[in-house]
Design an enzyme around this catalytic site. Structure first.
Site, PDB file in Angstrom:
ATOM      1  N   GLU A 189      -1.794  47.630   0.174  1.00  0.00           N
ATOM      2  CA  GLU A 189      -2.547  47.264   1.386  1.00  0.00           C
ATOM      3  C   GLU A 189      -2.245  48.219   2.539  1.00  0.00           C
ATOM      4  OE1 GLU A 189      -3.196  42.599   1.592  1.00  0.00           O
ATOM      5  OE2 GLU A 189      -1.147  43.108   1.081  1.00  0.00           O
ATOM      6  N   SER A 222       5.336  35.530   1.045  1.00  0.00           N
ATOM      7  CA  SER A 222       4.770  34.974   2.272  1.00  0.00           C
ATOM      8  C   SER A 222       5.842  34.123   2.925  1.00  0.00           C
ATOM      9  CB  SER A 222       3.553  34.113   1.919  1.00  0.00           C
ATOM     10  OG  SER A 222       3.359  33.120   2.904  1.00  0.00           O
ATOM     11  N   HIS A 253     -21.107  48.178  -8.679  1.00  0.00           N
ATOM     12  CA  HIS A 253     -21.423  47.090  -7.732  1.00  0.00           C
ATOM     13  C   HIS A 253     -20.410  45.952  -7.846  1.00  0.00           C
ATOM     14  CE1 HIS A 253     -25.519  48.893  -7.348  1.00  0.00           C
ATOM     15  NE2 HIS A 253     -25.312  49.173  -8.628  1.00  0.00           N
ATOM     16  N   LYS A 298       3.370  33.047  -3.112  1.00  0.00           N
ATOM     17  CA  LYS A 298       2.683  34.317  -2.882  1.00  0.00           C
ATOM     18  C   LYS A 298       3.493  35.544  -3.298  1.00  0.00           C
ATOM     19  CE  LYS A 298      -0.782  35.134  -1.182  1.00  0.00           C
ATOM     20  NZ  LYS A 298      -1.197  35.084   0.230  1.00  0.00           N
TER      21      LYS A 298
END
Ligand code: ARG
Length: 484
Positions: free
Chosen positions: A313, A300, A173, A306
């Protein structure tokens, strides 16, 4: 498999159909230009050229074997096909979009060069020809993909080996559950990928049946030697006996093997997506368990700090198209009457896209993992959470004779006590613990020794120190690259 250097035919403008492979005497005109560009497949099925030529060489050899071609004709055809193959490889073959597909392009050019080429299509239809080519392509692709997947497994095992002594919380979970070793987590994916390899290998086995000789849908009146062709093309069982399709109608309309490939790929893509998700979570400041090398991340355009895990992804994102391709293929087949229908031409782009996508994702994920380091300190800090050993504490009470349900309840009460008194579970005194069960004795302190806790997990498949080492060794041995 290296990508063929062959140039894909860019233009879909129609030129006059070649006189050598005519549409037949039946038609007074060629297709309207918009029909031709709507129905052409050469812009994508050119990728079947190797398989098409291999199939044609086997078919020509069989025609010579049964006396339909002379040895001279067969040799001329084979030589012609081989020189076409080298030109395609070199990128100099004159693909002609007016000739619709890869089969017609190669046959037309062959016939232009070698008069005997006009005999090559004897006893063959494009329907069994394309069924053959796609089976060969899927077989080749699975062999190449399998290498890639073994490499991905090696990358996972390697990452596990480099961090063999690192512990981290295992989650259910997405809440901390019990301690596991980093290697154990990596090996979970090795198991998944291994089942994927098994599914692809099963799919390859069912694709490994030769449809040639099925003709358009009803075989041929000529005495074709189907076993001969099958053997030439390696459609054989483990004892070398030819495997040929047993129903001509099924053979030309069957694309089950494409769907099996796409289904295996969809499940692989789902596994890769889950791995990607773990990597993405681990790379966050919140988890901070790994560092991915700069080369496998991006920055970024606005936020200078970043470092984004784009490979992971995109792998997660691309699973969408692989699943979508499976749906497209299933939908493509579901309403088709027997036998071949032109709809089937739509299988190729889905197949190629699926294959390219899972291959690229597997390769990039493997490379990224090879360039990933585990942040042992932050893993260790997270793994020190004494709550991860709450289940061990219940097992302690079980060893003292308490039924598990009661032990679970007693430890729950101890956790609540720790929480309300703002202490960690392992800093409760023996007296504190005894308020929840009188079975606690001084030896309870040993429960919170993490090293000892990992040594206790010695069942097969458990993350115990010894067990994980055995599993790592098993995989390292199993995944040694073959030298042949
Ligand atoms: N390009 C076609 C396909 O991929 C080849 C078979 C064409 N057969 C036919 N009867 N038009 O399905």
């Amino acid at each position: 498999m290296s990508r063929p250097r062959a140039r894909s035919p860019k233009s879909t403008t129609t030129t006059a159909p070649s006189p050598v492979v005519s549409r037949s005497g039946r038609f007074e005109s060629g297709p309207a230009s918009d029909v031709a560009s709507f129905s052409e497949s050469i812009s994508f099925d050119w990728r079947l050229w190797r398989q098409d030529i291999r199939g044609s060489i086997a078919h020509a050899s069989m025609l010579a074997h049964i006396g339909i071609l002379t040895a001279t004709e067969r040799n001329a055809i084979c030589k012609g096909l081989e020189s076409i193959a080298s030109e395609i490889e070199a990128g100099s073959f004159p693909w002609n979009p007016a000739l619709e597909d890869v089969h017609m392009n190669i046959e037309a050019e062959l016939t232009r060069r070698v008069p005997a080429g006009a005999k090559l299509h004897t006893g063959r239809s494009r329907n069994d020809q394309v069924a053959l080519d796609v089976r060969l392509w899927v077989r080749d692709e699975i062999a190449a993909l399998d290498q890639e997947l073994a490499q991905l497994q090696r990358a996972l095992v390697g990452l596990g080996r480099r961090s063999a002594d690192v512990l981290l919380p295992g989650y259910t979970h997405l809440q901390r559950g019990q301690p596991v070793s980093f290697a154990h987590h990596c090996l979970a994916y090795v198991e998944m990928i291994d089942r994927d390899r098994g599914r692809f290998s099963d799919a390859a086995d069912r694709a490994n049946v030769c449809p040639l000789g099925s003709g358009a849908l009803a075989g041929s009146t000529l005495p074709l030697d189907r076993d001969f062709v099958a053997t030439q093309l390696g459609f054989v069982d483990s004892r070398g006996r030819p495997r040929i399709t047993q129903n001509s109608m099924d053979a030309v309309s069957d694309r089950d093997f494409v769907i099996e490939f796409a289904a295996s790929a969809a499940l692989l893509a789902v596994h890769l997506s889950r791995l990607a998700e773990d990597v993405i979570l681990w790379a966050t400041s919140e988890f901070n368990f790994i560092r991915i090398a700069d080369a496998y991340t991006t920055g970024s355009s606005l936020m200078p700090q970043k470092k984004n895990p784009d490979v992971a992804e995109l792998t997660r994102g691309k699973s969408g198209r692989v699943i979508g391709n499976l749906m497209a293929l299933l939908t493509l087949l579901k309403g088709l009457p027997m036998t071949y229908n032109r709809d089937l031409q739509e299988d190729k782009e889905r197949l190629f896209d699926t294959a390219d996508t899972v291959r690229a994702c597997s390769r990039l994920m493997a490379a990224m993992l090879d360039h990933t380091t585990v942040k042992a300190e932050s893993c260790r800090a997270a793994a020190q959470d004494p709550l991860l050993l709450a289940t061990d504490l219940a097992d302690y009470l079980v060893r003292k004779g308490l039924p598990f349900r009661q032990a679970h309840h007693a430890v729950g009460a101890a956790v609540a006590l720790a929480e309300t008194s703002r202490r960690s579970l392992d800093s409760l005194t023996l007296e504190d613990l005894r308020t929840t069960s009188d079975l606690y004795e001084a030896d309870v302190a040993s429960v919170f020794d993490l090293t000892a806790a990992m040594n206790r997990r010695n069942l097969v498949g458990a993350p115990g120190t010894r067990e994980v080492e055995l599993q790592l060794r098993r995989w390292e041995k199993h995944l040694v690259p073959s030298t042949k």
